[in-house]
Design a protein around this motif. Sequence first.
Motif, PDB file in Angstrom:
ATOM      1  N   THR A 233       0.830  -1.204   0.000  1.00 52.86           N
ATOM      2  CA  THR A 233       0.000   0.000   0.000  1.00 52.86           C
ATOM      3  C   THR A 233       0.864   1.253   0.000  1.00 52.86           C
ATOM      4  OG1 THR A 233      -1.725  -1.174   1.218  1.00 52.86           O
ATOM      5  CG2 THR A 233      -1.837   1.229   1.201  1.00 52.86           C
ATOM      6  N   THR A 234       1.860   1.291   0.873  1.00 50.70           N
ATOM      7  CA  THR A 234       2.765   2.438   0.921  1.00 50.70           C
ATOM      8  C   THR A 234       3.787   2.341  -0.203  1.00 50.70           C
ATOM      9  OG1 THR A 234       4.205   1.262   2.483  1.00 50.70           O
ATOM     10  CG2 THR A 234       2.505   2.698   3.402  1.00 50.70           C
ATOM     11  N   GLN A 235       4.172   3.492  -0.723  1.00 51.67           N
ATOM     12  CA  GLN A 235       5.081   3.545  -1.862  1.00 51.67           C
ATOM     13  C   GLN A 235       6.368   4.268  -1.470  1.00 51.67           C
ATOM     14  OE1 GLN A 235       3.956   2.158  -5.163  1.00 51.67           O
ATOM     15  NE2 GLN A 235       2.772   1.246  -3.509  1.00 51.67           N
ATOM     16  N   ASN A 236       7.507   3.581  -1.676  1.00 53.56           N
ATOM     17  CA  ASN A 236       8.809   4.174  -1.381  1.00 53.56           C
ATOM     18  C   ASN A 236       9.773   4.018  -2.553  1.00 53.56           C
ATOM     19  OD1 ASN A 236       8.377   4.984   1.416  1.00 53.56           O
ATOM     20  ND2 ASN A 236       8.290   2.806   1.865  1.00 53.56           N
ATOM     21  N   SER A 237       9.235   3.945  -3.760  1.00 51.22           N
ATOM     22  CA  SER A 237      10.096   3.739  -4.926  1.00 51.22           C
ATOM     23  C   SER A 237      10.247   4.990  -5.785  1.00 51.22           C
ATOM     24  CB  SER A 237       9.543   2.599  -5.797  1.00 51.22           C
ATOM     25  OG  SER A 237       8.224   2.895  -6.232  1.00 51.22           O
ATOM     26  N   GLY A 238       9.537   6.044  -5.462  1.00 57.47           N
ATOM     27  CA  GLY A 238       9.656   7.274  -6.238  1.00 57.47           C
ATOM     28  C   GLY A 238      10.823   8.126  -5.764  1.00 57.47           C
ATOM     29  N   VAL A 239      11.547   8.721  -6.700  1.00 53.41           N
ATOM     30  CA  VAL A 239      12.704   9.550  -6.360  1.00 53.41           C
ATOM     31  C   VAL A 239      12.660  10.841  -7.168  1.00 53.41           C
ATOM     32  CG1 VAL A 239      14.234   7.671  -5.667  1.00 53.41           C
ATOM     33  CG2 VAL A 239      14.104   8.313  -8.065  1.00 53.41           C
ATOM     34  N   TYR A 240      13.336  11.843  -6.640  1.00 54.06           N
ATOM     35  CA  TYR A 240      13.483  13.134  -7.318  1.00 54.06           C
ATOM     36  C   TYR A 240      14.948  13.523  -7.275  1.00 54.06           C
ATOM     37  CZ  TYR A 240      13.428  18.196  -8.030  1.00 54.06           C
ATOM     38  OH  TYR A 240      13.688  19.470  -8.479  1.00 54.06           O
ATOM     39  N   LEU A 241      15.486  13.916  -8.408  1.00 54.81           N
ATOM     40  CA  LEU A 241      16.895  14.287  -8.506  1.00 54.81           C
ATOM     41  C   LEU A 241      17.004  15.692  -9.082  1.00 54.81           C
ATOM     42  CD1 LEU A 241      19.956  13.589  -8.450  1.00 54.81           C
ATOM     43  CD2 LEU A 241      19.678  12.729 -10.777  1.00 54.81           C
ATOM     44  N   LEU A 242      17.642  16.572  -8.336  1.00 57.46           N
ATOM     45  CA  LEU A 242      17.939  17.918  -8.821  1.00 57.46           C
ATOM     46  C   LEU A 242      19.389  17.927  -9.282  1.00 57.46           C
ATOM     47  CD1 LEU A 242      16.987  20.835  -9.223  1.00 57.46           C
ATOM     48  CD2 LEU A 242      17.843  21.340  -6.923  1.00 57.46           C
ATOM     49  N   ALA A 243      19.574  18.009 -10.581  1.00 56.10           N
ATOM     50  CA  ALA A 243      20.911  17.883 -11.162  1.00 56.10           C
ATOM     51  C   ALA A 243      21.323  19.179 -11.841  1.00 56.10           C
ATOM     52  CB  ALA A 243      20.941  16.738 -12.175  1.00 56.10           C
ATOM     53  N   HIS A 244      22.588  19.526 -11.664  1.00 59.20           N
ATOM     54  CA  HIS A 244      23.170  20.646 -12.408  1.00 59.20           C
ATOM     55  C   HIS A 244      23.705  20.072 -13.709  1.00 59.20           C
ATOM     56  CE1 HIS A 244      24.781  24.666 -12.877  1.00 59.20           C
ATOM     57  NE2 HIS A 244      25.948  24.150 -13.225  1.00 59.20           N
ATOM     58  N   THR A 245      22.922  20.196 -14.747  1.00 52.69           N
ATOM     59  CA  THR A 245      23.219  19.484 -15.977  1.00 52.69           C
ATOM     60  C   THR A 245      23.152  20.406 -17.182  1.00 52.69           C
ATOM     61  OG1 THR A 245      22.588  17.550 -17.308  1.00 52.69           O
ATOM     62  CG2 THR A 245      20.812  18.835 -16.335  1.00 52.69           C
ATOM     63  N   MET A 246      23.557  19.866 -18.299  1.00 53.54           N
ATOM     64  CA  MET A 246      23.576  20.621 -19.548  1.00 53.54           C
ATOM     65  C   MET A 246      22.259  20.415 -20.288  1.00 53.54           C
ATOM     66  SD  MET A 246      26.326  20.250 -22.635  1.00 53.54           S
ATOM     67  CE  MET A 246      27.663  20.498 -21.467  1.00 53.54           C
ATOM     68  N   GLN A 247      21.633  21.495 -20.684  1.00 52.19           N
ATOM     69  CA  GLN A 247      20.369  21.430 -21.396  1.00 52.19           C
ATOM     70  C   GLN A 247      20.567  21.905 -22.830  1.00 52.19           C
ATOM     71  OE1 GLN A 247      16.932  23.004 -19.304  1.00 52.19           O
ATOM     72  NE2 GLN A 247      18.058  23.009 -17.373  1.00 52.19           N
ATOM     73  N   VAL A 248      20.086  21.094 -23.757  1.00 58.63           N
ATOM     74  CA  VAL A 248      20.199  21.424 -25.179  1.00 58.63           C
ATOM     75  C   VAL A 248      18.817  21.370 -25.809  1.00 58.63           C
ATOM     76  CG1 VAL A 248      22.570  20.623 -25.412  1.00 58.63           C
ATOM     77  CG2 VAL A 248      20.706  19.008 -25.719  1.00 58.63           C
ATOM     78  N   ALA A 249      18.607  22.197 -26.819  1.00 55.57           N
ATOM     79  CA  ALA A 249      17.323  22.222 -27.508  1.00 55.57           C
ATOM     80  C   ALA A 249      17.189  21.064 -28.482  1.00 55.57           C
ATOM     81  CB  ALA A 249      17.149  23.553 -28.241  1.00 55.57           C
ATOM     82  N   SER A 250      18.306  20.637 -29.073  1.00 55.85           N
ATOM     83  CA  SER A 250      18.304  19.524 -30.018  1.00 55.85           C
ATOM     84  C   SER A 250      19.724  18.994 -30.143  1.00 55.85           C
ATOM     85  CB  SER A 250      17.777  19.970 -31.388  1.00 55.85           C
ATOM     86  OG  SER A 250      18.662  20.913 -31.973  1.00 55.85           O
ATOM     87  N   ALA A 251      19.881  17.960 -30.946  1.00 55.96           N
ATOM     88  CA  ALA A 251      21.210  17.375 -31.138  1.00 55.96           C
ATOM     89  C   ALA A 251      22.157  18.339 -31.848  1.00 55.96           C
ATOM     90  CB  ALA A 251      21.096  16.077 -31.927  1.00 55.96           C
ATOM     91  N   LYS A 252      21.601  19.314 -32.557  1.00 58.99           N
ATOM     92  CA  LYS A 252      22.424  20.274 -33.293  1.00 58.99           C
ATOM     93  C   LYS A 252      22.661  21.563 -32.510  1.00 58.99           C
ATOM     94  CE  LYS A 252      20.823  18.580 -37.792  1.00 58.99           C
ATOM     95  NZ  LYS A 252      20.182  18.950 -39.081  1.00 58.99           N
ATOM     96  N   ASP A 253      22.172  21.618 -31.305  1.00 60.28           N
ATOM     97  CA  ASP A 253      22.326  22.828 -30.492  1.00 60.28           C
ATOM     98  C   ASP A 253      23.794  22.998 -30.101  1.00 60.28           C
ATOM     99  OD1 ASP A 253      22.079  24.996 -28.904  1.00 60.28           O
ATOM    100  OD2 ASP A 253      20.730  24.092 -27.434  1.00 60.28           O
ATOM    101  N   LYS A 254      24.396  24.103 -30.504  1.00 65.80           N
ATOM    102  CA  LYS A 254      25.808  24.362 -30.221  1.00 65.80           C
ATOM    103  C   LYS A 254      26.004  25.316 -29.042  1.00 65.80           C
ATOM    104  CE  LYS A 254      27.297  23.604 -34.994  1.00 65.80           C
ATOM    105  NZ  LYS A 254      28.022  24.164 -36.163  1.00 65.80           N
ATOM    106  N   LYS A 255      24.910  25.745 -28.436  1.00 62.72           N
ATOM    107  CA  LYS A 255      25.004  26.645 -27.291  1.00 62.72           C
ATOM    108  C   LYS A 255      24.191  26.088 -26.125  1.00 62.72           C
ATOM    109  CE  LYS A 255      25.739  30.849 -30.024  1.00 62.72           C
ATOM    110  NZ  LYS A 255      25.248  32.220 -30.307  1.00 62.72           N
ATOM    111  N   PRO A 256      24.657  25.003 -25.532  1.00 60.53           N
ATOM    112  CA  PRO A 256      23.919  24.425 -24.398  1.00 60.53           C
ATOM    113  C   PRO A 256      23.988  25.331 -23.176  1.00 60.53           C
ATOM    114  CG  PRO A 256      26.023  23.329 -24.675  1.00 60.53           C
ATOM    115  CD  PRO A 256      25.875  24.258 -25.849  1.00 60.53           C
ATOM    116  N   ILE A 257      23.032  25.143 -22.296  1.00 58.18           N
ATOM    117  CA  ILE A 257      22.930  25.951 -21.081  1.00 58.18           C
ATOM    118  C   ILE A 257      23.107  25.044 -19.872  1.00 58.18           C
ATOM    119  CG2 ILE A 257      21.446  27.457 -19.716  1.00 58.18           C
ATOM    120  CD1 ILE A 257      20.025  28.244 -22.280  1.00 58.18           C
ATOM    121  N   LEU A 258      23.957  25.450 -18.942  1.00 57.40           N
ATOM    122  CA  LEU A 258      24.138  24.718 -17.693  1.00 57.40           C
ATOM    123  C   LEU A 258      23.216  25.311 -16.635  1.00 57.40           C
ATOM    124  CD1 LEU A 258      28.028  24.302 -17.539  1.00 57.40           C
ATOM    125  CD2 LEU A 258      26.345  22.510 -17.936  1.00 57.40           C
ATOM    126  N   SER A 259      22.350  24.477 -16.090  1.00 55.78           N
ATOM    127  CA  SER A 259      21.413  24.950 -15.073  1.00 55.78           C
ATOM    128  C   SER A 259      20.904  23.757 -14.272  1.00 55.78           C
ATOM    129  CB  SER A 259      20.236  25.694 -15.715  1.00 55.78           C
ATOM    130  OG  SER A 259      19.500  24.824 -16.550  1.00 55.78           O
TER     131      SER A 259
END
Length: 291
Positions: A233-259
């Motif tokens: 009944t109780t659930q303990n398998s859900g997780v949340y991760l706050l990561a400082h990662t690189m975000q890109v709009a697409s595979a061709k994005d040459k200006k990724p943003i770190l956030s």
Amino acid sequence: TVDVSKLDKLEEDVVVTLCLLEKYFPPSFFDIMVHLVVHLVREVRLCGPVYFRWMYPLERYMKVLKGYVQNRTRPEGCIAERYIAEEAVEFCTQHLSDVSTVGVPSSQKMGVSKPLSGCTVSVVDQDLLNQAHLYVLENTEEVLPYIEQHMIHIKTAYPKFRKRTKWLQDKHNSIFIQWLRFKVQSELEEDNHGASENLRWLAADPNMAVPLYRSYLIKGIKFNIKAQDDVRTTQNSGVYLLAHTMQVASAKDKKPILSNMGFYGVIQEIWDLDYQKFTIPAFRCDWIDSS
């Protein structure tokens, strides 16, 4: 404090968030408590912050007092005696050493980490093991100086790509494990090396035979795999991760943003990475695609 100027935007965000939740959860999930969120902003606008007037603390404490009753013909007396006794014991523990606080399990108070189930040993895929090992290295404070050195090494070795952030990060991820192993080995051959015992074993890679657990206690918090929660009944398998990662709009994005970016997932397997002298638990998760 509440910024009144942001309440309208917050009310819109609540509606959008609930619409997004409808994409992942069945209709039975949306009971009256979930619907209540829609009205919270209006309540804040009319009455101020919720914590000034909510009854949850009182309701929860009434449940505690109700548990004090052992004689139903004298409920008030039971509550009074039990409250005085617990207050006296709690007061004494503040003046005694090596005693446990009333009502707080020792495992949670001390932040113990240990498996809570039997294990099955499995030889995992090398790519998955490298991902888990790289995550451990990237989040170990002692390894951070080596990460900076490796990034400088890559920029020096590949000057044409020094401005391509995504390429540099991908290259770092693909060769850092091997580079760190040889780097630490070369330092250990020196007389006055600064490599610690933990760093030595971290650089040597974990054992490919990985113990898998269904339940694990980490710093007093219990985690289960999804298969374990499916029958509970109780659930303990859900997780949340706050990561400082690189975000890109697409595979061709040459200006990724770190956030900072949040990820929601469900634990599928709990690994206990074996570094010979110590072990480090790691979760293999299925992450929700929020795009």
